[in-house]
Enzyme design. Structure first.
Site, PDB file in Angstrom:
ATOM      1  N   THR A 132       0.834  -1.198   0.000  1.00 19.09           N
ATOM      2  CA  THR A 132       0.000   0.000   0.000  1.00 19.09           C
ATOM      3  C   THR A 132       0.870   1.250   0.000  1.00 19.09           C
ATOM      4  O   THR A 132       1.969   1.249   0.569  1.00 19.09           O
ATOM      5  CB  THR A 132      -0.902   0.029   1.249  1.00 19.09           C
ATOM      6  OG1 THR A 132      -1.533   1.308   1.332  1.00 19.09           O
ATOM      7  CG2 THR A 132      -0.118  -0.209   2.532  1.00 19.09           C
ATOM      8  N   ASP A 133       0.341   2.324  -0.594  1.00 21.52           N
ATOM      9  CA  ASP A 133       1.086   3.591  -0.551  1.00 21.52           C
ATOM     10  C   ASP A 133       1.086   4.192   0.858  1.00 21.52           C
ATOM     11  O   ASP A 133       1.830   5.137   1.129  1.00 21.52           O
ATOM     12  CB  ASP A 133       0.516   4.588  -1.559  1.00 21.52           C
ATOM     13  CG  ASP A 133      -0.914   5.017  -1.258  1.00 21.52           C
ATOM     14  OD1 ASP A 133      -1.574   4.359  -0.410  1.00 21.52           O
ATOM     15  OD2 ASP A 133      -1.377   5.997  -1.861  1.00 21.52           O
ATOM     16  N   GLU A 134       0.299   3.598   1.765  1.00 15.37           N
ATOM     17  CA  GLU A 134       0.298   4.113   3.149  1.00 15.37           C
ATOM     18  C   GLU A 134       1.649   3.937   3.827  1.00 15.37           C
ATOM     19  O   GLU A 134       1.925   4.576   4.841  1.00 15.37           O
ATOM     20  CB  GLU A 134      -0.802   3.430   3.966  1.00 15.37           C
ATOM     21  CG  GLU A 134      -2.177   3.700   3.406  1.00 15.37           C
ATOM     22  CD  GLU A 134      -3.192   4.097   4.457  1.00 15.37           C
ATOM     23  OE1 GLU A 134      -2.800   4.403   5.591  1.00 15.37           O
ATOM     24  OE2 GLU A 134      -4.371   4.087   4.113  1.00 15.37           O
ATOM     25  N   TYR A 158      -1.248  -0.384  10.996  1.00 10.62           N
ATOM     26  CA  TYR A 158      -1.470  -1.013   9.689  1.00 10.62           C
ATOM     27  C   TYR A 158      -0.304  -0.758   8.750  1.00 10.62           C
ATOM     28  O   TYR A 158       0.316  -1.688   8.219  1.00 10.62           O
ATOM     29  CB  TYR A 158      -2.768  -0.495   9.066  1.00 10.62           C
ATOM     30  CG  TYR A 158      -2.895  -0.800   7.587  1.00 10.62           C
ATOM     31  CD1 TYR A 158      -2.924  -2.114   7.118  1.00 10.62           C
ATOM     32  CD2 TYR A 158      -2.972   0.233   6.640  1.00 10.62           C
ATOM     33  CE1 TYR A 158      -3.027  -2.399   5.764  1.00 10.62           C
ATOM     34  CE2 TYR A 158      -3.075  -0.040   5.294  1.00 10.62           C
ATOM     35  CZ  TYR A 158      -3.103  -1.351   4.850  1.00 10.62           C
ATOM     36  OH  TYR A 158      -3.196  -1.630   3.511  1.00 10.62           O
ATOM     37  N   LYS A 162       2.579  -3.283   7.169  1.00 14.42           N
ATOM     38  CA  LYS A 162       2.794  -3.479   5.733  1.00 14.42           C
ATOM     39  C   LYS A 162       4.232  -3.124   5.360  1.00 14.42           C
ATOM     40  O   LYS A 162       4.854  -3.775   4.517  1.00 14.42           O
ATOM     41  CB  LYS A 162       1.809  -2.631   4.920  1.00 14.42           C
ATOM     42  CG  LYS A 162       0.351  -3.035   5.057  1.00 14.42           C
ATOM     43  CD  LYS A 162       0.042  -4.427   4.523  1.00 14.42           C
ATOM     44  CE  LYS A 162       0.086  -4.493   3.016  1.00 14.42           C
ATOM     45  NZ  LYS A 162      -0.442  -5.802   2.519  1.00 14.42           N
TER      46      LYS A 162
HETATM   47  N1  LIG Z   1      -8.469  -1.522  -0.002  1.00 16.57           N
HETATM   48  C1  LIG Z   1      -7.584  -0.537  -0.156  1.00 16.57           C
HETATM   49  O1  LIG Z   1      -7.923   0.662  -0.168  1.00 16.57           O
HETATM   50  C2  LIG Z   1      -6.125  -0.864  -0.367  1.00 16.57           C
HETATM   51  C3  LIG Z   1      -5.275   0.125  -0.845  1.00 16.57           C
HETATM   52  C4  LIG Z   1      -3.938  -0.172  -1.041  1.00 16.57           C
HETATM   53  C5  LIG Z   1      -3.464  -1.454  -0.762  1.00 16.57           C
HETATM   54  N2  LIG Z   1      -4.296  -2.405  -0.271  1.00 16.57           N
HETATM   55  C6  LIG Z   1      -3.746  -3.736   0.004  1.00 16.57           C
HETATM   56  O2  LIG Z   1      -4.379  -4.631  -0.885  1.00 16.57           O
HETATM   57  C7  LIG Z   1      -4.532  -5.912  -0.265  1.00 16.57           C
HETATM   58  C8  LIG Z   1      -5.986  -6.326  -0.309  1.00 16.57           C
HETATM   59  O3  LIG Z   1      -6.758  -5.312   0.329  1.00 16.57           O
HETATM   60  P1  LIG Z   1      -8.320  -5.470   0.506  1.00 16.57           P
HETATM   61  O4  LIG Z   1      -8.888  -4.104   0.629  1.00 16.57           O
HETATM   62  O5  LIG Z   1      -8.869  -6.413  -0.507  1.00 16.57           O
HETATM   63  O6  LIG Z   1      -8.370  -6.168   1.955  1.00 16.57           O
HETATM   64  P2  LIG Z   1      -9.613  -6.898   2.641  1.00 16.57           P
HETATM   65  O7  LIG Z   1      -9.463  -6.631   4.109  1.00 16.57           O
HETATM   66  O8  LIG Z   1     -10.900  -6.562   1.985  1.00 16.57           O
HETATM   67  O9  LIG Z   1      -9.335  -8.436   2.354  1.00 16.57           O
HETATM   68  C9  LIG Z   1      -8.281  -9.152   2.957  1.00 16.57           C
HETATM   69  C10 LIG Z   1      -8.521 -10.623   2.718  1.00 16.57           C
HETATM   70  O10 LIG Z   1      -7.434 -11.333   3.332  1.00 16.57           O
HETATM   71  C11 LIG Z   1      -7.978 -12.416   4.089  1.00 16.57           C
HETATM   72  N3  LIG Z   1      -7.042 -12.691   5.176  1.00 16.57           N
HETATM   73  C12 LIG Z   1      -6.773 -11.916   6.267  1.00 16.57           C
HETATM   74  N4  LIG Z   1      -5.858 -12.512   7.035  1.00 16.57           N
HETATM   75  C13 LIG Z   1      -5.518 -13.667   6.416  1.00 16.57           C
HETATM   76  C14 LIG Z   1      -4.592 -14.707   6.711  1.00 16.57           C
HETATM   77  N5  LIG Z   1      -3.843 -14.686   7.823  1.00 16.57           N
HETATM   78  N6  LIG Z   1      -4.483 -15.742   5.835  1.00 16.57           N
HETATM   79  C15 LIG Z   1      -5.248 -15.777   4.720  1.00 16.57           C
HETATM   80  N7  LIG Z   1      -6.148 -14.836   4.393  1.00 16.57           N
HETATM   81  C16 LIG Z   1      -6.270 -13.781   5.235  1.00 16.57           C
HETATM   82  C17 LIG Z   1      -9.330 -11.926   4.580  1.00 16.57           C
HETATM   83  O11 LIG Z   1     -10.193 -12.991   4.925  1.00 16.57           O
HETATM   84  C18 LIG Z   1      -9.812 -11.135   3.381  1.00 16.57           C
HETATM   85  O12 LIG Z   1     -10.500 -11.954   2.465  1.00 16.57           O
HETATM   86  C19 LIG Z   1      -4.010  -5.770   1.171  1.00 16.57           C
HETATM   87  O13 LIG Z   1      -2.699  -6.281   1.222  1.00 16.57           O
HETATM   88  C20 LIG Z   1      -4.007  -4.276   1.398  1.00 16.57           C
HETATM   89  O14 LIG Z   1      -2.969  -3.922   2.300  1.00 16.57           O
HETATM   90  C21 LIG Z   1      -5.618  -2.144  -0.076  1.00 16.57           C
END
Ligand SMILES: NC(=O)c1ccc[n+]([C@@H]2O[C@H](COP(=O)([O-])OP(=O)(O)OC[C@H]3O[C@@H](n4cnc5c(N)ncnc54)[C@H](O)[C@@H]3O)[C@@H](O)[C@H]2O)c1
Length: 197
Positions: A132-134, A158, A162
């Protein structure tokens, strides 16, 4: 075959749906189904033999090793994470368990399996770590967008978790992400961002 983690979450499930709509390559989808994971996101794939769903933890090295041996994926895409900033402030433990320790165990399991591969399957294998860009901190409204040359300045449990997983994914940050350096399997990190249009 590719192995996707966190494929029942927001971004991962959309990736899996788009991937299978765009091509024929099957997906093993490893997801713990935390509060953030939802099988309903994948309901359209219920009768699709190209989608193999496995409920489990990325930190379960035995399970990950078995999935790698059985399915021999050409790539692993790690979307699995605890991802909600406010939850990380109130309860950081699961963020450390999944984003730091879980990602480390996943990488170690992949490295052990990949290290025994030979030839084209070894050379062609890739691990994509979705970050993430965070990790770069916060922007004021008039600031230009982050680039990959920005310093890491995580400012929540968080983003710190990451950032820790990013640094485990590769030692050298370049414009194209973390560089592979032995003995880690070839890894790229994407620090996803949203940009106002
Ligand atoms: N949503 C955003 O705005 C955003 C922005 C930038 C980066 N990201 C990154 O993108 C990725 C996906 O984000 P998202 O929004 O889909 O997240 P989300 O929270 O919607 O989904 C995360 C998924 O991971 C699963 N999970 C959690 N812990 C687990 C574990 N120990 N083993 C297996 N599965 C596990 C959860 O059940 C869920 O299905 C993350 O790595 C996040 O850091 C998200």
């Amino acid at each position: 075959m590719i192995l996707v983690t966190g494929g029942a979450g927001f971004i991962g499930s959309n990736f899996v749906l788009d991937w299978l709509a765009a091509g024929g390559e099957p997906v093993v989808n490893l997801d713990k189904l935390t509060y953030a994971g939802n099988r309903e996101n994948l309901r359209a794939l219920d009768a699709d033999a190209r989608h193999v769903f496995v409920q489990g933890d990325i930190g379960d090295a035995k399970l990950v090793g078995e999935l790698l041996e059985r399915h021999q994926p050409r790539a692993v895409l790690n979307f699995a994470a605890e991802s909600h900033v406010d939850r990380s402030i109130h309860a950081p433990g699961t963020f450390i368990e999944t984003n730091v320790v879980g990602t480390f165990r996943l990488l170690e399991a992949v490295r052990a399996w990949w290290g025994a591969l030979q030839g084209a399957s070894r050379d062609g294998f890739r691990f994509l770590h979705v970050s993430t860009d965070e990790v770069y901190g916060s922007l004021a409204p008039a600031d230009p967008a982050f680039t990959e040359q920005h310093r890491y300045e995580p400012n929540s449990p968080y983003s710190a978790s990451k950032a820790a997983s990013d640094h485990r994914c590769g030692p050298t940050t370049t414009p194209t992400g973390c560089r592979w350096s032995p003995p880690t399997a070839p890894t790229t990190t994407a620090r996803s961002t949203f940009r106002k249009s």
